[in-house]
Structures are given as C-alpha cells and as structure tokens.
Design a protein around this motif. Structure first.
Motif, PDB file in Angstrom:
ATOM      1  N   VAL A 268      40.936  25.081  13.027  1.00 51.93           N
ATOM      2  CA  VAL A 268      40.563  26.074  12.081  1.00 51.93           C
ATOM      3  C   VAL A 268      38.973  25.790  11.764  1.00 51.93           C
ATOM      4  N   GLY A 269      38.633  24.552  11.752  1.00 48.12           N
ATOM      5  CA  GLY A 269      37.154  24.174  11.563  1.00 48.12           C
ATOM      6  C   GLY A 269      36.298  24.658  12.753  1.00 48.12           C
ATOM      7  N   TRP A 270      36.834  24.307  13.787  1.00 53.83           N
ATOM      8  CA  TRP A 270      36.084  24.733  15.152  1.00 53.83           C
ATOM      9  C   TRP A 270      35.817  26.268  15.234  1.00 53.83           C
ATOM     10  N   ILE A 271      37.158  27.056  14.945  1.00 54.41           N
ATOM     11  CA  ILE A 271      36.685  28.627  14.879  1.00 54.41           C
ATOM     12  C   ILE A 271      35.509  28.959  13.973  1.00 54.41           C
ATOM     13  N   ALA A 272      35.834  28.325  12.666  1.00 47.07           N
ATOM     14  CA  ALA A 272      34.657  28.352  11.632  1.00 47.07           C
ATOM     15  C   ALA A 272      33.184  28.286  12.053  1.00 47.07           C
ATOM     16  N   GLN A 273      33.121  27.270  12.898  1.00 48.49           N
ATOM     17  CA  GLN A 273      31.713  26.760  13.260  1.00 48.49           C
ATOM     18  C   GLN A 273      30.892  27.856  14.210  1.00 48.49           C
ATOM     19  N   TRP A 274      31.779  28.785  14.778  1.00 45.36           N
ATOM     20  CA  TRP A 274      31.100  29.924  15.347  1.00 45.36           C
ATOM     21  C   TRP A 274      30.828  31.157  14.647  1.00 45.36           C
ATOM     22  N   LEU A 275      31.031  31.122  13.426  1.00 44.88           N
ATOM     23  CA  LEU A 275      30.719  32.050  12.203  1.00 44.88           C
ATOM     24  C   LEU A 275      31.124  33.343  12.595  1.00 44.88           C
ATOM     25  N   ASN A 276      30.226  34.422  12.654  1.00 43.27           N
ATOM     26  CA  ASN A 276      30.777  35.780  13.142  1.00 43.27           C
ATOM     27  C   ASN A 276      30.615  36.054  14.296  1.00 43.27           C
ATOM     28  N   ASN A 277      30.406  34.924  15.178  1.00 43.77           N
ATOM     29  CA  ASN A 277      30.549  35.287  16.828  1.00 43.77           C
ATOM     30  C   ASN A 277      31.943  35.079  17.118  1.00 43.77           C
ATOM     31  N   ALA A 278      33.007  34.850  16.267  1.00 44.53           N
ATOM     32  CA  ALA A 278      34.393  34.682  16.637  1.00 44.53           C
ATOM     33  C   ALA A 278      35.471  35.297  15.859  1.00 44.53           C
ATOM     34  N   ARG A 279      36.277  35.562  16.480  1.00 42.84           N
ATOM     35  CA  ARG A 279      37.558  36.254  15.622  1.00 42.84           C
ATOM     36  C   ARG A 279      38.793  36.155  16.206  1.00 42.84           C
ATOM     37  N   VAL A 280      39.632  35.563  15.490  1.00 43.56           N
ATOM     38  CA  VAL A 280      41.063  35.331  16.015  1.00 43.56           C
ATOM     39  C   VAL A 280      42.130  36.684  16.098  1.00 43.56           C
ATOM     40  N   VAL A 281      42.527  36.741  17.458  1.00 42.28           N
ATOM     41  CA  VAL A 281      42.914  37.770  17.738  1.00 42.28           C
ATOM     42  C   VAL A 281      44.648  37.863  17.232  1.00 42.28           C
ATOM     43  N   LYS A 282      45.057  36.661  17.835  1.00 41.51           N
ATOM     44  CA  LYS A 282      46.478  36.248  17.344  1.00 41.51           C
ATOM     45  C   LYS A 282      46.613  34.646  17.502  1.00 41.51           C
ATOM     46  N   PRO A 283      47.668  34.228  16.999  1.00 35.97           N
ATOM     47  CA  PRO A 283      48.615  34.914  16.154  1.00 35.97           C
ATOM     48  C   PRO A 283      48.038  35.213  14.702  1.00 35.97           C
ATOM     49  N   SER A 284      48.935  36.081  13.939  1.00 31.98           N
ATOM     50  CA  SER A 284      48.565  36.380  12.493  1.00 31.98           C
ATOM     51  C   SER A 284      48.509  35.169  11.715  1.00 31.98           C
ATOM     52  N   LEU A 285      49.532  34.188  11.939  1.00 38.91           N
ATOM     53  CA  LEU A 285      49.423  32.924  11.161  1.00 38.91           C
ATOM     54  C   LEU A 285      47.984  32.335  11.182  1.00 38.91           C
ATOM     55  N   LEU A 286      47.435  32.073  12.254  1.00 39.71           N
ATOM     56  CA  LEU A 286      46.152  31.313  12.431  1.00 39.71           C
ATOM     57  C   LEU A 286      45.116  32.434  11.652  1.00 39.71           C
ATOM     58  N   CYS A 287      45.323  33.772  12.149  1.00 43.52           N
ATOM     59  CA  CYS A 287      44.178  34.735  11.367  1.00 43.52           C
ATOM     60  C   CYS A 287      44.369  34.591   9.923  1.00 43.52           C
ATOM     61  N   ASP A 288      45.177  34.612   9.295  1.00 44.36           N
ATOM     62  CA  ASP A 288      45.528  34.229   7.681  1.00 44.36           C
ATOM     63  C   ASP A 288      44.958  33.273   7.180  1.00 44.36           C
ATOM     64  N   ILE A 289      45.231  31.982   8.045  1.00 43.52           N
ATOM     65  CA  ILE A 289      44.559  30.637   7.744  1.00 43.52           C
ATOM     66  C   ILE A 289      42.979  30.746   7.531  1.00 43.52           C
ATOM     67  N   VAL A 290      42.465  31.364   8.614  1.00 43.18           N
ATOM     68  CA  VAL A 290      40.980  31.247   8.918  1.00 43.18           C
ATOM     69  C   VAL A 290      40.405  32.326   7.817  1.00 43.18           C
ATOM     70  N   LYS A 291      41.094  33.418   7.457  1.00 39.15           N
ATOM     71  CA  LYS A 291      40.580  34.420   6.464  1.00 39.15           C
ATOM     72  C   LYS A 291      40.673  33.599   5.166  1.00 39.15           C
ATOM     73  N   ASN A 292      42.046  33.060   4.818  1.00 41.70           N
ATOM     74  CA  ASN A 292      42.054  32.596   3.406  1.00 41.70           C
ATOM     75  C   ASN A 292      40.852  31.387   3.177  1.00 41.70           C
ATOM     76  N   LYS A 293      40.403  30.430   4.294  1.00 42.23           N
ATOM     77  CA  LYS A 293      39.545  29.688   4.387  1.00 42.23           C
ATOM     78  C   LYS A 293      38.141  30.058   4.007  1.00 42.23           C
ATOM     79  N   TYR A 294      37.868  31.137   4.688  1.00 43.16           N
ATOM     80  CA  TYR A 294      36.299  31.928   4.325  1.00 43.16           C
ATOM     81  C   TYR A 294      36.574  32.168   2.829  1.00 43.16           C
ATOM     82  N   THR A 295      37.568  32.982   2.545  1.00 41.63           N
ATOM     83  CA  THR A 295      37.633  33.336   1.012  1.00 41.63           C
ATOM     84  C   THR A 295      37.326  32.064   0.158  1.00 41.63           C
ATOM     85  N   GLU A 296      38.199  30.986   0.288  1.00 40.35           N
ATOM     86  CA  GLU A 296      37.936  30.051  -0.498  1.00 40.35           C
ATOM     87  C   GLU A 296      36.436  29.328  -0.579  1.00 40.35           C
TER      88      GLU A 296
END
Length: 244
Positions: A194-222
């Motif tokens: 999750v931290g690795w995905i976040a380091q790419w900021l808006n140059n990366a987007r999780v396509v699947k699974p939905s669980l990982l996508c939700d975790i990343v979105k929740n972290k950004y919200t926090e």
C-alpha cells in the motif's frame, strides 16, 4: 556509515582505479541508520548463528518497521534463516519456534540479544521461508493468507520506469491502448504494498482487487483528514493481520 565498507568492496570489484575511484562515485546514505552501535559485530554474530544453525535470544527490540504487524513478547528464542538487504537496510529473517511465526527484523531494531548454543533444523525452515516470502510484496507481513491477482495501472512515463525494475518474482507488464502501463502480479496485501502504491501519487491506480483499491482509498482519506482536521498525530497500524 554502516554500509560504507560494503560499498567500497563493491566499487573495488566492479570499477578499475583508472576509471573510477571513491571521489567519483559515492553513496547518498539515504535511508541508512545513524546509529553508532557496533553494527559490524551484530552482522558477524548473525552470520555465525546462520552458519552454525544456532538460535538467538532476542531480549529488546524497538521502533516501528513495516515488516512486523504487532509487538513481540520478549525475551524470545529466534531461529535465524536469512540476512536480507532491502531498501537500504539489513534485516534478519527467521522463526519464533514457540509460535512457528516468520518474522523479519531490521538490525536497527535489535537493541539487545544473546547468542546461544541451541541447534535447530534450518533446512526445513528454509523451505517454508522461501514459500512465505514469495507470497509477500517486499518483506512485510500480509494482512491475511489470501493471494490476490493484482493489477495496477501506471501513467506512461512512470510505468516505463517501474517496468524496468524488480519488485516481485511474478511481475509482468503490458502496454495499454492509451499508452499507459499495466502491472500484474500475484501476492498478498500488506503495508509495504500500500505504501509503495502511494509513493507514485496520482501516477498509479489500483485496477483490482477491490479490497486493495478500498484500502488505498481509505488511506488517502485518512491522510487528507490529517491535514484538514488538524487532529493530533497518533501512531496507528491498520495493517495488523486478520485474526482467525
């Protein structure tokens, strides 16, 4: 610095003195420890334990590293299996025999330990270790036992950069019709991913699974709430493994 000697050994092996010397090539020491403790003695002790298949008694461990999801009950007997160099740091991987749990500890975490004369069966543990590490992204403990088919879309230039580096043994990359890059891999979900995905900021987007996508979105919200609500910062670890 703790890796200076290793850097010098490497540079002397691959670079002739006629072409390059320590004035022409240097390290940034980024992410390296500033501790003045006897790092080399610890490395020698750990290598001795690995070579002789001897247990170590862990007495005091500090800090928050991404590899362990919860504090350990210490002192504890530890069966070392492998020294790992990961993201500029050295780690020791091994098992807690009382629980059969694999843990990966940064050497900077280890404040006090003892070598023991207790032998253990390293061969059997090494097989389990390789299997478990192949399920992880990096070295961090997964949140559960599931292995997920993961797809991440990267913007074109970021994707070209990411595709040129090693992240996981089963990674693959393909070019999308829009010119972006799609990364595919199969592994568990953990804090490091999750931290690795976040380091790419808006140059990366999780396509699947939905669980990982939700975790990343929740972290950004926090993270956004941290800046918009001005709440006091308090340590949280939302990546503890699911209890079964």
């Amino acid at each position: 610095r703790r890796h200076t000697r290793y850097w010098r050994d490497w540079s002397s092996d691959v670079c002739s003195s006629d072409l390059m010397n320590e004035q022409q090539i240097s390290g940034t020491h980024f992410y390296e420890s500033t501790s003045n403790r006897n790092f080399e003695k610890m490395v020698r002790d750990l290598i001795w334990a690995l070579q002789n298949k001897k247990a170590i008694r862990l007495i005091r461990i500090v800090h928050d590293f991404t590899s362990i999801a919860a504090p350990l009950n210490l002192p504890a007997i530890f069966h070392p299996i492998q020294l790992l160099y990961h993201r500029g740091c050295l780690y020791i991987a091994g098992y807690l025999p009382n629980s059969g749990k694999l843990i990966v500890i940064g050497l900077e975490q280890i404040m006090k330990y003892e070598l023991t004369s207790e032998l253990f069966n390293a061969k059997k543990l090494l097989v389990s270790y390789k299997q478990e590490m192949s399920r992880r992204f990096g070295i961090s403990e997964n949140i559960d036992e599931e292995i997920h088919d993961i797809e991440i879309e990267f913007s074109q230039y970021t994707g070209d950069f990411v595709a040129g580096l090693n992240w996981h043994k089963n990674q693959s990359f393909s070019r999308l019709p829009n010119g972006n890059v799609l990364m595919r891999l199969q592994c568990g979900i953990n804090r490091e991913l999750v931290g690795w995905i976040a380091q790419w900021l808006n140059n990366a987007r999780v396509v699947k699974p939905s669980l990982l996508c939700d975790i990343v979105k929740n972290k950004y919200t926090e993270v956004l709430e941290t800046y918009t609500t001005n709440k006091p910062l308090k340590y949280t670890n939302s990546f503890k493994p699911v209890k079964r």
